[in-house]
Design a protein around this motif. Sequence first.
Motif, PDB file in Angstrom:
ATOM      1  N   ASP A   1      23.039   7.537  11.766  1.00 27.27           N
ATOM      2  CA  ASP A   1      22.110   8.663  11.724  1.00 27.27           C
ATOM      3  C   ASP A   1      20.927   8.336  12.623  1.00 27.27           C
TER       4      ASP A   1
ATOM      5  N   SER B   1      24.450  13.343  16.572  1.00 24.97           N
ATOM      6  CA  SER B   1      23.353  12.459  16.179  1.00 24.97           C
ATOM      7  C   SER B   1      23.567  11.870  14.792  1.00 24.97           C
ATOM      8  N   LYS B   2      24.623  12.324  14.107  1.00 27.39           N
ATOM      9  CA  LYS B   2      24.892  11.817  12.770  1.00 27.39           C
ATOM     10  C   LYS B   2      26.385  11.900  12.484  1.00 27.39           C
TER      11      LYS B   2
ATOM     12  N   ALA C   1      18.340  10.021  13.253  1.00 30.04           N
ATOM     13  CA  ALA C   1      17.043  10.423  12.700  1.00 30.04           C
ATOM     14  C   ALA C   1      16.500   9.429  11.686  1.00 30.04           C
TER      15      ALA C   1
END
Length: 469
Positions: free
Chosen positions: A53, A176-177, A55
């Motif tokens: 992840d 992004s994940k 983020a």
Amino acid sequence: MKKNKTIISLLLLAAAIISVFSACAEKTDAPDTTETADVTTAPEAPSGFVVCDAASGKDSIFIVRSMNDNPIVTAVSVELNKAMKSKCPDGWKNTISDDFVKGYGKNDIIDNDTVEILVGVTNRKQSVDVIDSLSENEWVVKIVDSKLIIAGENDVATRTAVREFIAAYLEGDTVSKIEFPNDFMMSGEIEDSRFPLADGAKYRFLSWNLGCGVGVAADCLEVLNEYRPDILALQESDKSIHVNVINQFLKQYSFMKHVSVMHPGTSTYNYTPIIYDTRRFNVVEYGVDWLDGRYTGTNTKSLTWVVFEEIDTGSRFAMVNFHGAVCSASYKGYENMTDAQRSEIAANWRIDNVRQILDVQKKIYEKYGELPFTVNGDCNFNENSVPYANLKAAGFADAEKTAEKIIKSGYKTSYSYANGIPGTGLSIDHFFGMNGIRFVSFDIIRTAKVGTASDHCAIYTDYCPCPAK
């Protein structure tokens, strides 16, 4: 043989796809309509197993493989790592680790709550339990506790599991994940990868000189996986061969077992080991002996003998696996002799090697009767030699000359790496048989991987060691 298949629950697949690719929503080419807005604002899939992840700012979890160096699993773990990095470049770090944990022994089973991706056989309880539940040639990718397990019943199946997982979830646009629901699972079964047994044969018997560690272990394992013998007899198997080839082969096929790893009562590795399928045979008696006629400054010249019993019929047969003597200028005490002098010494040693083999056969016959009997190995003599003639005079037949189906013959079986796999000539690696041994087929394996694995070609016979009752 069952066809290769992938069984994926449609519900789990849908959930996984929503989860894995949720981060790609902004890349859609769909028009900005109310329907599109409804899709992008739909509730996310339930939180599950987060692989990476971007983020979060946290390091990626580890890909964990066994600390025992396994060429096939090691290579496919690298493939998985590269695929993760390609799929989630902002969230995935280069994180491959072995399964060593400080404070634990090499045989301990570890049960921890660390989040990990386990590839193949590891010392983690979750992968041990999952692999124990698999049938022959099956593979699975599933989440158990805090682990994503990617494993097969053997290493080839594990490699298939990794590659199927990559193809299904780690190709295409970047994200992004990467996240999966906790009940995610995909599974399948590889086809039996063994080169087909010859019609009419009962077992495969493969003999190979592996050259004391020279060559590429992964290529050697590929050959053994392709031909997968029921009886495997090796020569020049030093410690590195035992660790990097034989032990890895035994991990892939847990039903295979050594007749004798060491010279009995010593800490010296058996350089002429025999490995057999415990589902097919029981060992009645065995022995490992040094050759009497040999240079004693090395451990390579020995013989291993065994009396096997077929589990399905109770019939018995015996075999000797040996590595014939040579006399080299590199041997201490022989370096100042002429080539002719060394050749004469080696020839006499090899004549004595056959004498010793026949003595072993005599002792076995005195105890068990005249069983079907094979002699195999890197004999270091060809069909024009005296020791070959002596075996023939004792009643032995050469599989290369007498098998019902001869696939390849008339090639040299030893060579230097500089010259590559040799062409036509007389082989020095042989199978001999007598008293009911039926050689259905004979072959000299001359594939590219053989040439990078050893300085000898492997030979094999599909055969019946006992007459039909």
